[in-house]
Design an enzyme around this catalytic site. Structure first.
Site, PDB file in Angstrom:
ATOM      1  N   GLY A   1      15.587 -19.419  17.991  1.00 40.58           N
ATOM      2  CA  GLY A   1      14.152 -19.440  18.262  1.00 40.58           C
ATOM      3  C   GLY A   1      13.635 -18.185  18.940  1.00 40.58           C
TER       4      GLY A   1
ATOM      5  N   TYR B   1      10.591 -16.936  17.005  1.00 39.85           N
ATOM      6  CA  TYR B   1       9.491 -17.898  17.153  1.00 39.85           C
ATOM      7  C   TYR B   1       8.826 -17.683  18.517  1.00 39.85           C
ATOM      8  CZ  TYR B   1       6.902 -22.316  17.112  1.00 39.85           C
ATOM      9  OH  TYR B   1       5.886 -23.270  17.144  1.00 39.85           O
TER      10      TYR B   1
ATOM     11  N   LYS C   1      11.809  -5.196  17.273  1.00 42.25           N
ATOM     12  CA  LYS C   1      13.091  -5.864  17.011  1.00 42.25           C
ATOM     13  C   LYS C   1      13.942  -4.746  16.417  1.00 42.25           C
ATOM     14  CE  LYS C   1      16.118  -9.084  15.296  1.00 42.25           C
ATOM     15  NZ  LYS C   1      16.705 -10.269  15.922  1.00 42.25           N
TER      16      LYS C   1
HETATM   17  N1  LIG Z   1       9.856 -24.506  18.487  1.00 47.34           N
HETATM   18  C1  LIG Z   1       9.976 -24.266  17.164  1.00 47.34           C
HETATM   19  N2  LIG Z   1       9.101 -24.831  16.314  1.00 47.34           N
HETATM   20  C2  LIG Z   1       9.196 -24.621  14.979  1.00 47.34           C
HETATM   21  N3  LIG Z   1      10.142 -23.838  14.384  1.00 47.34           N
HETATM   22  C3  LIG Z   1      11.043 -23.260  15.207  1.00 47.34           C
HETATM   23  C4  LIG Z   1      11.009 -23.438  16.621  1.00 47.34           C
HETATM   24  N4  LIG Z   1      12.039 -22.715  17.143  1.00 47.34           N
HETATM   25  C5  LIG Z   1      12.681 -22.140  16.112  1.00 47.34           C
HETATM   26  N5  LIG Z   1      12.079 -22.463  14.942  1.00 47.34           N
HETATM   27  C6  LIG Z   1      12.487 -22.069  13.588  1.00 47.34           C
HETATM   28  O1  LIG Z   1      13.906 -22.020  13.536  1.00 47.34           O
HETATM   29  C7  LIG Z   1      14.326 -20.908  12.703  1.00 47.34           C
HETATM   30  C8  LIG Z   1      15.168 -19.950  13.558  1.00 47.34           C
HETATM   31  O2  LIG Z   1      14.337 -19.449  14.582  1.00 47.34           O
HETATM   32  P1  LIG Z   1      14.239 -17.869  14.845  1.00 47.34           P
HETATM   33  O3  LIG Z   1      14.144 -17.118  13.573  1.00 47.34           O
HETATM   34  O4  LIG Z   1      13.173 -17.649  15.851  1.00 47.34           O
HETATM   35  O5  LIG Z   1      15.687 -17.630  15.473  1.00 47.34           O
HETATM   36  P2  LIG Z   1      16.235 -16.302  16.152  1.00 47.34           P
HETATM   37  O6  LIG Z   1      16.892 -16.697  17.426  1.00 47.34           O
HETATM   38  O7  LIG Z   1      15.163 -15.286  16.233  1.00 47.34           O
HETATM   39  O8  LIG Z   1      17.359 -15.837  15.103  1.00 47.34           O
HETATM   40  P3  LIG Z   1      18.046 -14.366  14.957  1.00 47.34           P
HETATM   41  O9  LIG Z   1      19.212 -14.397  15.874  1.00 47.34           O
HETATM   42  O10 LIG Z   1      18.402 -14.293  13.509  1.00 47.34           O
HETATM   43  O11 LIG Z   1      17.018 -13.361  15.335  1.00 47.34           O
HETATM   44  C9  LIG Z   1      13.053 -20.242  12.190  1.00 47.34           C
HETATM   45  O12 LIG Z   1      12.720 -20.802  10.923  1.00 47.34           O
HETATM   46  C10 LIG Z   1      12.027 -20.661  13.236  1.00 47.34           C
HETATM   47  O13 LIG Z   1      10.700 -20.650  12.719  1.00 47.34           O
HETATM   48 MG   LIG Z   2      15.008 -13.431  15.405  1.00 42.13          MG
END
Ligand SMILES: Nc1ncnc2c1ncn2[C@@H]1O[C@H](COP(=O)(O)OP(=O)(O)OP(=O)(O)O)[C@@H](O)[C@H]1O
Ligand SMILES: [Mg+2]
Ligand SMILES: C[C@H](N)[C@H](N)CCCCCC(=O)O
Length: 215
Positions: free
Chosen positions: A14, A17, A32
């Site tokens: 997340g 997000y 990023k």
């Molecule tokens: N609170 C939330 N509500 C809705 N969708 C969420 C939420 N948190 C995470 N997601 C969804 O879960 C998926 C993974 O989240 P995200 O891409 O933000 O992860 P990340 O930690 O940035 O991953 P990475 O390590 O690849 O950068 C995405 O589709 C994101 O939209």
């Molecule tokens: Mg990410």
């Protein structure tokens, strides 16, 4: 304002997000710098795309470089993804990129890559990147964690390392990626009990939570 650095206890948790949500709240510039698993076909769902949108920039593959200077195709740890293209991440250049952005006016948000201890090259991890930036500009770390079975230990383990390295997060955000058996509010309350005073916020699926006052 110190640059905000968004890290996590893992990947696909997340960070983006929350980074997009915070970029909108702070009207910040978002970087990023390192992204792996990026390809034109799925660009619209990518990290740079979501951060471009949060900044109100045109969401085009050509604009990805505004957010992510080091872009790799393979969805792997950045050191591995770079190696598959015969490239490597230059840690000093990464720091220069972030410091140059931090020297510009207005709030800056930096999203890490994967979790706190993801390798960037033969010797450096995301943790070293955060420590080096914190030594130069000071950072406001944000720790984003999931709301899945297992997240409590993953969170407290990551927090223990951040505390030991003087990178205490300003806030821990428990992000509910999808509805499931694990209650996000109760999970956040449990983590807060063991977080030694670090604020913890539950972020329900599809929701938003104001964080600026905590940074
Ligand atoms: N609170 C939330 N509500 C809705 N969708 C969420 C939420 N948190 C995470 N997601 C969804 O879960 C998926 C993974 O989240 P995200 O891409 O933000 O992860 P990340 O930690 O940035 O991953 P990475 O390590 O690849 O950068 C995405 O589709 C994101 O939209
Ligand atoms: Mg990410
Ligand atoms: C491809 C993925 N979405 C991230 N960009 C990179 C995650 C690296 C995780 C490395 C690890 O902790 O095993």
């Amino acid at each position: 304002m110190r640059p905000v650095f968004v890290t996590s206890s893992g990947t696909e948790i997340g960070k983006t997000y929350v980074s997009a949500m915070l970029t909108r709240e702070l009207k910040a510039r978002a970087l990023k710098p390192l992204v792996s698993g990026l390809d034109e076909a799925t660009f619209a769902e990518s990290d740079p795309a979501q951060l471009l949108a949060a900044m109100g920039e045109k969401v085009t593959y050509e604009n990805a470089g505004l957010v992510s200077r080091w872009r790799f195709r393979e969805p792997l740890s950045p050191d591995m993804a770079a190696r598959r293209e015969g490239r490597e991440i230059n840690f000093d250049e990464l720091l220069e990129e972030c410091l140059a952005a931090a020297a510009m006016p207005g709030p800056l948000l930096i999203e890490g890559v994967g979790g706190l201890m993801v390798p960037l090259d033969a010797t450096h991890m995301v943790l070293d990147w955060m420590k080096a930036l914190d030594a130069k500009t000071g950072l406001a770390p944000v720790l984003v964690v999931g709301a899945y079975l297992g997240t409590i230990s993953h969170t407290l383990t990551t927090l223990a390392v951040m505390r030991a390295e003087n990178l205490l997060p300003r806030v821990i955000v428990v992000s509910e990626r999808e509805p499931g058996p694990v209650p996000v509010e109760e999970t956040a309350e449990t983590i807060a009990r063991f977080a030694g005073g670090v604020p913890v916020r539950a972020l329900p699926r599809g929701g938003a939570v104001p964080l600026a006052a905590l940074l």
